[in-house]
Write an enzyme that holds these catalytic residues in place. Structure first.
Site, PDB file in Angstrom:
ATOM      1  N   HIS A 180      28.181  16.075  37.423  1.00 48.25           N
ATOM      2  CA  HIS A 180      26.965  15.999  36.482  1.00 48.25           C
ATOM      3  C   HIS A 180      26.343  17.144  36.774  1.00 48.25           C
ATOM      4  O   HIS A 180      24.993  17.450  36.097  1.00 48.25           O
ATOM      5  CB  HIS A 180      25.948  15.032  37.026  1.00 48.25           C
ATOM      6  CG  HIS A 180      26.648  13.513  37.021  1.00 48.25           C
ATOM      7  ND1 HIS A 180      26.564  12.969  35.818  1.00 48.25           N
ATOM      8  CD2 HIS A 180      27.133  12.795  37.984  1.00 48.25           C
ATOM      9  CE1 HIS A 180      27.088  11.672  35.920  1.00 48.25           C
ATOM     10  NE2 HIS A 180      27.262  11.586  37.141  1.00 48.25           N
ATOM     11  N   CYS A 210       5.675  32.474  66.328  1.00 48.05           N
ATOM     12  CA  CYS A 210       5.339  33.540  67.516  1.00 48.05           C
ATOM     13  C   CYS A 210       5.144  32.647  68.769  1.00 48.05           C
ATOM     14  O   CYS A 210       5.065  31.523  68.915  1.00 48.05           O
ATOM     15  CB  CYS A 210       3.895  34.099  67.178  1.00 48.05           C
ATOM     16  SG  CYS A 210       3.899  34.660  65.721  1.00 48.05           S
ATOM     17  N   TRP A 256       6.638  36.318  64.799  1.00 47.40           N
ATOM     18  CA  TRP A 256       7.370  35.928  63.257  1.00 47.40           C
ATOM     19  C   TRP A 256       6.318  36.307  62.493  1.00 47.40           C
ATOM     20  O   TRP A 256       5.230  35.273  62.283  1.00 47.40           O
ATOM     21  CB  TRP A 256       7.720  34.334  63.637  1.00 47.40           C
ATOM     22  CG  TRP A 256       8.621  33.986  62.337  1.00 47.40           C
ATOM     23  CD1 TRP A 256       9.625  33.990  62.215  1.00 47.40           C
ATOM     24  CD2 TRP A 256       7.869  33.153  61.149  1.00 47.40           C
ATOM     25  NE1 TRP A 256      10.178  33.583  61.135  1.00 47.40           N
ATOM     26  CE2 TRP A 256       9.008  33.008  60.146  1.00 47.40           C
ATOM     27  CE3 TRP A 256       6.805  32.991  60.593  1.00 47.40           C
ATOM     28  CZ2 TRP A 256       9.228  32.294  59.099  1.00 47.40           C
ATOM     29  CZ3 TRP A 256       6.574  31.959  59.576  1.00 47.40           C
ATOM     30  CH2 TRP A 256       7.767  32.082  58.676  1.00 47.40           C
ATOM     31  N   LYS A 284      23.657  24.859  58.080  1.00 53.13           N
ATOM     32  CA  LYS A 284      24.104  25.691  59.116  1.00 53.13           C
ATOM     33  C   LYS A 284      24.649  26.939  58.509  1.00 53.13           C
ATOM     34  O   LYS A 284      24.476  27.976  59.436  1.00 53.13           O
ATOM     35  CB  LYS A 284      25.443  24.778  59.986  1.00 53.13           C
ATOM     36  CG  LYS A 284      24.817  23.514  60.908  1.00 53.13           C
ATOM     37  CD  LYS A 284      24.057  23.933  62.104  1.00 53.13           C
ATOM     38  CE  LYS A 284      22.765  24.217  61.667  1.00 53.13           C
ATOM     39  NZ  LYS A 284      21.675  23.033  61.687  1.00 53.13           N
ATOM     40  N   ASN A 339      -0.519  32.728  68.048  1.00 54.42           N
ATOM     41  CA  ASN A 339       0.197  32.260  67.261  1.00 54.42           C
ATOM     42  C   ASN A 339      -0.543  31.279  66.213  1.00 54.42           C
ATOM     43  O   ASN A 339      -1.044  30.331  66.802  1.00 54.42           O
ATOM     44  CB  ASN A 339       1.113  31.425  68.492  1.00 54.42           C
ATOM     45  CG  ASN A 339       1.898  30.369  67.776  1.00 54.42           C
ATOM     46  OD1 ASN A 339       2.545  30.496  66.434  1.00 54.42           O
ATOM     47  ND2 ASN A 339       2.249  29.311  68.287  1.00 54.42           N
ATOM     48  N   GLY A 340      -0.076  31.307  65.113  1.00 56.34           N
ATOM     49  CA  GLY A 340      -0.677  30.738  64.113  1.00 56.34           C
ATOM     50  C   GLY A 340      -1.108  31.112  62.719  1.00 56.34           C
ATOM     51  O   GLY A 340      -0.723  32.289  62.630  1.00 56.34           O
ATOM     52  N   GLU A 375      22.189  29.205  57.093  1.00 59.48           N
ATOM     53  CA  GLU A 375      21.176  29.512  58.090  1.00 59.48           C
ATOM     54  C   GLU A 375      21.835  30.870  59.019  1.00 59.48           C
ATOM     55  O   GLU A 375      21.112  31.733  59.224  1.00 59.48           O
ATOM     56  CB  GLU A 375      20.859  28.893  59.310  1.00 59.48           C
ATOM     57  CG  GLU A 375      19.825  27.905  59.019  1.00 59.48           C
ATOM     58  CD  GLU A 375      19.336  26.862  60.028  1.00 59.48           C
ATOM     59  OE1 GLU A 375      20.307  26.150  60.608  1.00 59.48           O
ATOM     60  OE2 GLU A 375      18.250  26.869  60.566  1.00 59.48           O
ATOM     61  N   LYS A 384      12.740  29.182  65.416  1.00 58.02           N
ATOM     62  CA  LYS A 384      12.971  27.958  66.224  1.00 58.02           C
ATOM     63  C   LYS A 384      12.063  26.801  65.602  1.00 58.02           C
ATOM     64  O   LYS A 384      12.514  25.580  65.467  1.00 58.02           O
ATOM     65  CB  LYS A 384      13.493  28.069  67.657  1.00 58.02           C
ATOM     66  CG  LYS A 384      13.947  26.850  68.217  1.00 58.02           C
ATOM     67  CD  LYS A 384      15.516  26.610  67.781  1.00 58.02           C
ATOM     68  CE  LYS A 384      15.805  24.978  68.368  1.00 58.02           C
ATOM     69  NZ  LYS A 384      17.281  24.965  67.457  1.00 58.02           N
ATOM     70  N   GLU A 408      23.823  18.955  55.872  1.00 60.23           N
ATOM     71  CA  GLU A 408      23.699  19.512  57.317  1.00 60.23           C
ATOM     72  C   GLU A 408      24.501  20.703  57.488  1.00 60.23           C
ATOM     73  O   GLU A 408      24.187  21.869  57.942  1.00 60.23           O
ATOM     74  CB  GLU A 408      23.479  18.518  58.268  1.00 60.23           C
ATOM     75  CG  GLU A 408      23.601  19.212  59.782  1.00 60.23           C
ATOM     76  CD  GLU A 408      22.269  19.917  60.030  1.00 60.23           C
ATOM     77  OE1 GLU A 408      21.257  19.891  59.241  1.00 60.23           O
ATOM     78  OE2 GLU A 408      22.215  20.583  61.508  1.00 60.23           O
ATOM     79  N   ARG A 452      10.990  31.823  69.197  1.00 60.92           N
ATOM     80  CA  ARG A 452       9.883  31.491  68.238  1.00 60.92           C
ATOM     81  C   ARG A 452       9.518  32.566  67.193  1.00 60.92           C
ATOM     82  O   ARG A 452       8.725  32.258  66.308  1.00 60.92           O
ATOM     83  CB  ARG A 452       8.705  31.315  69.120  1.00 60.92           C
ATOM     84  CG  ARG A 452       8.864  30.229  70.200  1.00 60.92           C
ATOM     85  CD  ARG A 452       7.641  30.074  71.111  1.00 60.92           C
ATOM     86  NE  ARG A 452       6.351  29.371  70.027  1.00 60.92           N
ATOM     87  CZ  ARG A 452       6.385  28.268  69.993  1.00 60.92           C
ATOM     88  NH1 ARG A 452       7.054  27.405  70.270  1.00 60.92           N
ATOM     89  NH2 ARG A 452       5.335  27.600  69.139  1.00 60.92           N
TER      90      ARG A 452
HETATM   91  O1  M6R Z   1      11.779  21.077  65.608  1.00 60.52           O
HETATM   92  P1  M6R Z   1      11.954  20.568  64.435  1.00 60.52           P
HETATM   93  O2  M6R Z   1      13.230  19.511  64.446  1.00 60.52           O
HETATM   94  O3  M6R Z   1      10.887  19.663  63.630  1.00 60.52           O
HETATM   95  O4  M6R Z   1      12.566  21.626  63.191  1.00 60.52           O
HETATM   96  C1  M6R Z   1      12.805  21.213  61.985  1.00 60.52           C
HETATM   97  C2  M6R Z   1      13.478  22.308  61.219  1.00 60.52           C
HETATM   98  O5  M6R Z   1      12.523  23.445  61.383  1.00 60.52           O
HETATM   99  C3  M6R Z   1      14.644  22.556  61.997  1.00 60.52           C
HETATM  100  O6  M6R Z   1      15.525  21.458  61.897  1.00 60.52           O
HETATM  101  C4  M6R Z   1      15.463  23.746  61.297  1.00 60.52           C
HETATM  102  O7  M6R Z   1      15.790  23.509  59.789  1.00 60.52           O
HETATM  103  C5  M6R Z   1      16.800  24.276  61.909  1.00 60.52           C
HETATM  104  N1  M6R Z   1      16.668  25.717  62.068  1.00 60.52           N
HETATM  105  C6  M6R Z   1      17.844  23.922  61.332  1.00 60.52           C
HETATM  106  O8  M6R Z   1      19.006  24.420  62.083  1.00 60.52           O
END
Ligand code: M6R
Length: 614
Positions: free
Chosen positions: A510, A2, A75, A491, A101-102, A494, A609, A487, A27
């Site tokens: 395996h 949030c 969020w 990507k 937020n929290g 996501e 984010k 990674e 956020r």
């Molecule tokens: O801000 P941070 O690097 O600590 O965030 C960690 C993850 O939440 C962040 O990398 C998340 O996996 C991304 N959406 C990846 O694209």
């Protein structure tokens, strides 16, 4: 997660709040709302499900006057995303209004106590419990809003950044923070509060960052006051934010993610600026220089991170073990914090986080600090909670990353890890002069190498069309490129919602090889390195079972080109820096597939984010 924002001053609050909410949408974006007071104790709350643009539509024709207000983009944690659970939340009497937020962890218990005292709840949120708790304390003790908020927060377990206003007081906002970010912007005759200073940079560059356990009293035409929950006075330290508005805009690109992918030649330049001196063959990181002895005496390095930052840390593990011969472990911060890790005095814990606000990583830092370890941060956001909580560190300096899928932060993190490994390795004498010189030169040339790699964007967009309707993907890599495969898979899932898994190529046989059929695309990273021949055999194994192979190879590759169905060529440099190059086509592949599928690339469903809740 949030985002919260607040305003008090001489301007109409609503446009300020809406603009700020747009900037905070990264956020969370499942509902949005605001509360305004027009100065004659007329408190109005407008909120609705959906994005900030939907709130803007909803506000058409409504009375949005007022020079004080608070707002929220959500969020969802407690309660589905709908109009009722959207913030702001008002107390039962309607006299107090709050954005949060929290997570209030003991909300169920508090709700029970309030219910037995006649409180009835409209929403399923923990935040409505908090606003009613504040009202209950205020009515019971006959105290001010500030005192009631302070006493209520002392009963709360959990994380919060809150802003609270009272119907009959258009001159004050009370804000408080515990484990969720909160900054107060100081203008001329006006104040702002926000989860992220970048959300209000049109208005001010002067910020006070509120610390955990602190409250801010923001009053019209009066100095800012900061108090601690025990009622003692907090420090007011005004800091300047160095950021330009253009860094927060798309600059002609259709999505922030594409802009951020294409920015990487420049962001790597910014990341190495003043740190790599190719003339004198020096790597200087002040965080390392000031703590050289600690690094030289380190018996072990433990990386703690989440998501993409965790993948970058796996590459850091290879770099530091290879170039510095120091044992390294890489931990998910969320696991590390809840087990009983063995941390010794001579261990260094490196916390890696783009946002610098990730709740699990912050908690892991606290554990490391309690055990007496030296904690080093690798962060992007200057002045963020993690940057402040660590003993020392290095910023990656890649500028604001707004697309939810991390791209330029990943390459910035790996670049900093490479520089750190070079600096330690040189000081320890564990890297040969020849290797040091070659890697330094390659890092210095990295912006051009990445610019060269980006030229394959159109070819990747064409390949993406072929794979748009795949339902699963496997990404294979070995050594330094195993984390790159992880990674790449992250990507894709996501932003395109296609299921994708990364595997070490040899691990296929395996188990996962059972998944291979003609429907299964396999992205194989097969650039020349010391396991190239082995990777080639792993790719043959996939081919034999009918898998469709998209290989990332060097321009000169002959062998894998014959086996793979499709190839993407990349420039070849030292093995330890190849993840920086290989990650570019993987970012572009995920991006183009998601665009063809019509996905909201910058704001994928269910994500935010900055993950400030655990
Ligand atoms: O801000 P941070 O690097 O600590 O965030 C960690 C993850 O939440 C962040 O990398 C998340 O996996 C991304 N959406 C990846 O694209």
């Amino acid at each position: 997660m949030c985002g919260i924002i607040g305003y008090i001053g001489y301007q109409e609050a609503c446009p300020v709040l809406l603009k700020g909410l747009h900037r905070l949408e990264y956020r969370g974006y499942d509902s949005a709302g605001l509360a305004l007071n027009d100065g004659s104790c007329n408190l109005r709350i407008y909120k609705c499900k959906g994005r900030v643009s939907e709130l803007e539509n909803f506000l058409q024709g409504k009375d949005i006057s007022g020079t004080i207000g608070i707002a929220h983009t959500r969020w969802a944690t407690h309660g589905v995303p709908d109009n009722v659970n959207a913030h702001p939340h008002e107390s039962q009497s309607g006299n107090i209004v709050l954005v949060h937020n929290g997570i209030i962890e003991n909300y169920a218990l508090l709700k029970e106590v309030l219910s037995s005292n006649g409180y009835v709840f409209k929403s399923s949120t923990d935040s409505e419990v908090l606003v009613n708790l504040i009202e209950y304390v205020k009515n019971t003790n006959g105290c001010s809003l500030l005192e009631a908020t302070r006493q209520a927060l002392r009963q709360v377990v959990g994380a919060y950044a809150i802003a609270v206003m009272e119907k009959n007081d258009p001159d004050h906002i009370i804000a408080a923070r515990q484990s969720s970010p909160l900054a107060i912007g100081i203008g001329k005759g006006e104040y702002f509060l926000c989860s992220d200073a970048a959300s209000i940079i049109e208005h001010t560059r002067d910020f006070v960052y509120i610390d955990d356990g602190e409250m801010a009293v923001i009053s019209r035409n009066e100095d800012l006051k900061v108090l601690k929950l025990d009622n003692s006075e907090g420090k007011i330290n005004v800091r300047k934010l160095e950021l330009s508005i253009s860094q927060l805009e798309k600059g002609g690109y259709p999505h922030f993610m594409l802009k951020e992918i294409n920015e990487q030649p420049r962001t790597i330049t910014d990341c190495i600026r003043g740190r790599i001196d190719v003339g004198n063959m020096n790597v200087t990181l002040s965080g390392f220089t000031f703590n050289k002895e600690k690094f030289l005496n380190a018996e072990r390095i433990i990386f703690v991170a989440c998501g993409t930052s965790w993948h970058a840390s796996l590459i850091g593990e290879h770099l530091i073990e290879d170039l510095c011969r120091i044992p390294v472990e890489v931990e998910y911060a969320s696991e590390f914090r809840y087990r009983n890790p063995v941390i010794r005095k001579n261990d260094i814990v490196i916390a890696v986080s783009q946002s610098g606000e990730t709740a699990d990583t912050l908690a892991a830092i606290e554990i490391a600090k309690k055990s007496g370890a030296f904690v080093y941060g690798i962060c992007n956001v200057v002045g963020s909670s993690i940057a402040r909580a660590t003993d020392s560190g290095t910023y990656i300096h890649v500028g604001p990353e707004i697309g939810v899928a991390s791209t330029k932060a990943f390459t910035g993190q790996v670049t900093v890890m490479a520089m750190l490994a070079l600096a330690i390795g040189q000081a320890k004498g564990t890297i040969s002069g020849e290797d040091f010189h070659r890697i330094v030169r390659e890092l210095h040339n990295m912006p051009e190498t990445i610019a060269e790699t980006l030229k394959s964007s159109e070819r990747i967009a064409d390949l993406a069309k072929i794979f748009t309707y795949a339902r699963n993907f496997i990404y294979l890599g070995r050594g330094y490129n195993y984390p790159t495969a992880l990674e790449g898979a992250l990507k894709l899932k996501e932003i395109s919602y296609i299921h994708a898994e990364g595997y070490p190529a040899a691990e296929m046989k395996h188990g996962p090889i059972a998944l291979i059929d003609t429907e299964m695309p396999v992205v194989a990273i097969a650039t020349p390195d010391h396991t190239y021949d082995k990777t080639a055999s792993n790719i043959e194994e996939v081919k034999t079972r009918g898998g469709r192979i998209l290989a990332i190879v060097s321009k000169d590759d002959r062998h894998i080109r014959r086996i793979a169905d499709y190839c993407i060529d990349v420039p070849v440099i030292s093995e330890c820096l190849m993840p920086l190059v290989v990650s570019i086509p993987l970012q572009l592949l995920a991006y183009h597939i998601a665009v063809y599928k019509g996905m909201d690339v910058d704001r994928p469903r269910n994500l935010a984010k900055s993950v400030t809740v655990e």
